[in-house]
Design a protein around this motif. Structure first.
Motif, mmCIF file in Angstrom:
data_model
loop_
_atom_site.group_PDB
_atom_site.id
_atom_site.type_symbol
_atom_site.label_atom_id
_atom_site.label_comp_id
_atom_site.label_asym_id
_atom_site.label_seq_id
_atom_site.Cartn_x
_atom_site.Cartn_y
_atom_site.Cartn_z
ATOM 1 N N GLY A 8 0.843 -1.203 0.000
ATOM 2 C CA GLY A 8 0.000 0.000 0.000
ATOM 3 C C GLY A 8 0.869 1.241 0.000
ATOM 4 O O GLY A 8 2.095 1.165 0.145
ATOM 5 N N PHE A 9 0.218 2.373 -0.151
ATOM 6 C CA PHE A 9 0.936 3.636 -0.306
ATOM 7 C C PHE A 9 1.674 4.032 0.976
ATOM 8 O O PHE A 9 1.324 3.591 2.071
ATOM 9 N N MET A 10 2.681 4.883 0.817
ATOM 10 C CA MET A 10 3.362 5.481 1.973
ATOM 11 C C MET A 10 2.313 6.089 2.890
ATOM 12 O O MET A 10 1.361 6.714 2.409
ATOM 13 N N ILE A 32 11.288 -4.632 4.048
ATOM 14 C CA ILE A 32 12.128 -4.643 2.832
ATOM 15 C C ILE A 32 13.009 -3.389 2.805
ATOM 16 O O ILE A 32 14.205 -3.471 2.508
ATOM 17 N N ASP A 33 12.437 -2.246 3.169
ATOM 18 C CA ASP A 33 13.234 -1.010 3.185
ATOM 19 C C ASP A 33 14.399 -1.108 4.171
ATOM 20 O O ASP A 33 15.512 -0.658 3.867
ATOM 21 N N ASP A 34 14.153 -1.693 5.338
ATOM 22 C CA ASP A 34 15.238 -1.802 6.327
ATOM 23 C C ASP A 34 16.361 -2.717 5.825
ATOM 24 O O ASP A 34 17.540 -2.448 6.052
ATOM 25 N N PHE A 56 17.344 1.789 -6.885
ATOM 26 C CA PHE A 56 16.610 1.373 -5.684
ATOM 27 C C PHE A 56 15.669 0.207 -6.015
ATOM 28 O O PHE A 56 15.607 -0.782 -5.281
ATOM 29 N N ARG A 57 14.947 0.321 -7.130
ATOM 30 C CA ARG A 57 13.988 -0.739 -7.507
ATOM 31 C C ARG A 57 14.699 -2.063 -7.789
ATOM 32 O O ARG A 57 14.152 -3.129 -7.522
ATOM 33 N N SER A 58 15.902 -1.995 -8.326
ATOM 34 C CA SER A 58 16.608 -3.249 -8.613
ATOM 35 C C SER A 58 17.015 -3.943 -7.308
ATOM 36 O O SER A 58 16.906 -5.163 -7.187
ATOM 37 N N ASP A 76 6.919 -6.190 5.557
ATOM 38 C CA ASP A 76 6.514 -4.788 5.378
ATOM 39 C C ASP A 76 7.159 -4.298 4.079
ATOM 40 O O ASP A 76 8.378 -4.127 4.021
ATOM 41 N N CYS A 77 6.344 -4.114 3.047
ATOM 42 C CA CYS A 77 6.879 -3.726 1.736
ATOM 43 C C CYS A 77 6.839 -2.212 1.562
ATOM 44 O O CYS A 77 5.881 -1.565 1.997
ATOM 45 N N GLY A 78 7.824 -1.661 0.876
ATOM 46 C CA GLY A 78 7.775 -0.242 0.528
ATOM 47 C C GLY A 78 6.605 0.015 -0.428
ATOM 48 O O GLY A 78 6.147 -0.904 -1.129
ATOM 49 N N GLY A 79 6.151 1.263 -0.447
ATOM 50 C CA GLY A 79 4.943 1.606 -1.202
ATOM 51 C C GLY A 79 4.993 1.358 -2.701
ATOM 52 O O GLY A 79 3.954 1.242 -3.347
ATOM 53 N N GLY A 80 6.215 1.262 -3.260
ATOM 54 C CA GLY A 80 6.291 1.059 -4.711
ATOM 55 C C GLY A 80 6.630 -0.370 -5.094
ATOM 56 O O GLY A 80 6.769 -0.684 -6.279
ATOM 57 N N ALA A 81 6.743 -1.234 -4.096
ATOM 58 C CA ALA A 81 7.289 -2.582 -4.338
ATOM 59 C C ALA A 81 6.480 -3.401 -5.338
ATOM 60 O O ALA A 81 7.054 -4.118 -6.160
ATOM 61 N N HIS A 116 11.633 11.545 5.069
ATOM 62 C CA HIS A 116 12.396 10.411 4.541
ATOM 63 C C HIS A 116 11.717 9.669 3.381
ATOM 64 O O HIS A 116 11.994 8.518 3.124
ATOM 65 N N ARG A 117 10.800 10.392 2.683
ATOM 66 C CA ARG A 117 10.189 9.774 1.499
ATOM 67 C C ARG A 117 10.602 10.559 0.251
ATOM 68 O O ARG A 117 9.990 11.573 -0.089
ATOM 69 N N PRO A 118 11.630 10.080 -0.427
ATOM 70 C CA PRO A 118 12.201 10.854 -1.532
ATOM 71 C C PRO A 118 11.187 11.205 -2.613
ATOM 72 O O PRO A 118 11.258 12.287 -3.201
#
Ligand code: S3P
Length: 171
Positions: A8-10, A32-34, A56-58, A76-81, A116-118
């Protein structure tokens, strides 16, 4: 036993809910982000800034590919995963994927003060949230279930997920 992945979204509440679920179910939590930050020894902001989003996506894809072969995790997946369909496919192959859905106004309110959300470090973060949500909704909605988090307490959201898991016999 299979994994429980939150997408889901940030600002939708993934991290707080993932922590709570892991505690209640006594499962290991993997963010995943950690993992990416640990591996790269730098922040997500720095990775985006110095290497760009594609890099980052790779890394994100590699980490998901490794993690999803493990069992009994809360992920816990990042919002764009899950914009990458392979990632969603892999997460679904070994578990249940839950979309935590929040409306743009609530998302903006939750994340407006955190730097911290680029992807949201832009002149008009409200418009960016809208734009990304429209693009991403079709991907998020391929989850096994959707839980709306607007105006709900952490306990309520966690409770809904636990009921879903119990009904589907994922626990
Ligand atoms: C991103 C969300 C972030 C992080 C990165 C990219 C996105 O994770 O992976 O900044 O594309 O939506 P959270 O959703 O946990 O903030």
């Amino acid at each position: 036993m299979s994994n429980i992945s939150l997408i889901g979204f940030m600002g939708a509440g993934k991290t707080a809910v993932a922590n709570k679920l892991a505690t209640v179910l006594r499962r290991e939590l993997v963010s995943i982000d950690d993992v990416i930050v640990d591996r790269e020894r730098r922040s997500i902001n720095e990775i985006f800034l110095k290497e760009g989003e594609a890099y980052f996506r790779s890394i994100e894809k590699k980490v998901i590919d490794e993690i999803c072969h493990r069992d009994d995790l809360v992920i816990d997946c990042g919002g764009g995963a899950v914009i990458d369909q392979d990632n969603l496919h892999r997460l679904k192959e070994n578990g249940v994927v839950i979309y935590l859905k929040a409306s743009p106004v609530i998302i903006y309110d939750r994340i407006k003060n955190d730097g911290h959300r680029p992807l949201l470090r832009v002149d008009d973060p409200r418009a960016k949230i809208q734009e990304l949500l429209v693009l991403r909704e079709p991907f998020y909605s391929r989850a096994d279930t959707v839980v709306v988090t607007d105006d709900k307490s952490l306990d309520d959201v966690t409770g809904e997920i636990l009921s879903f898991i119990k009904a589907r016999d994922y626990s």
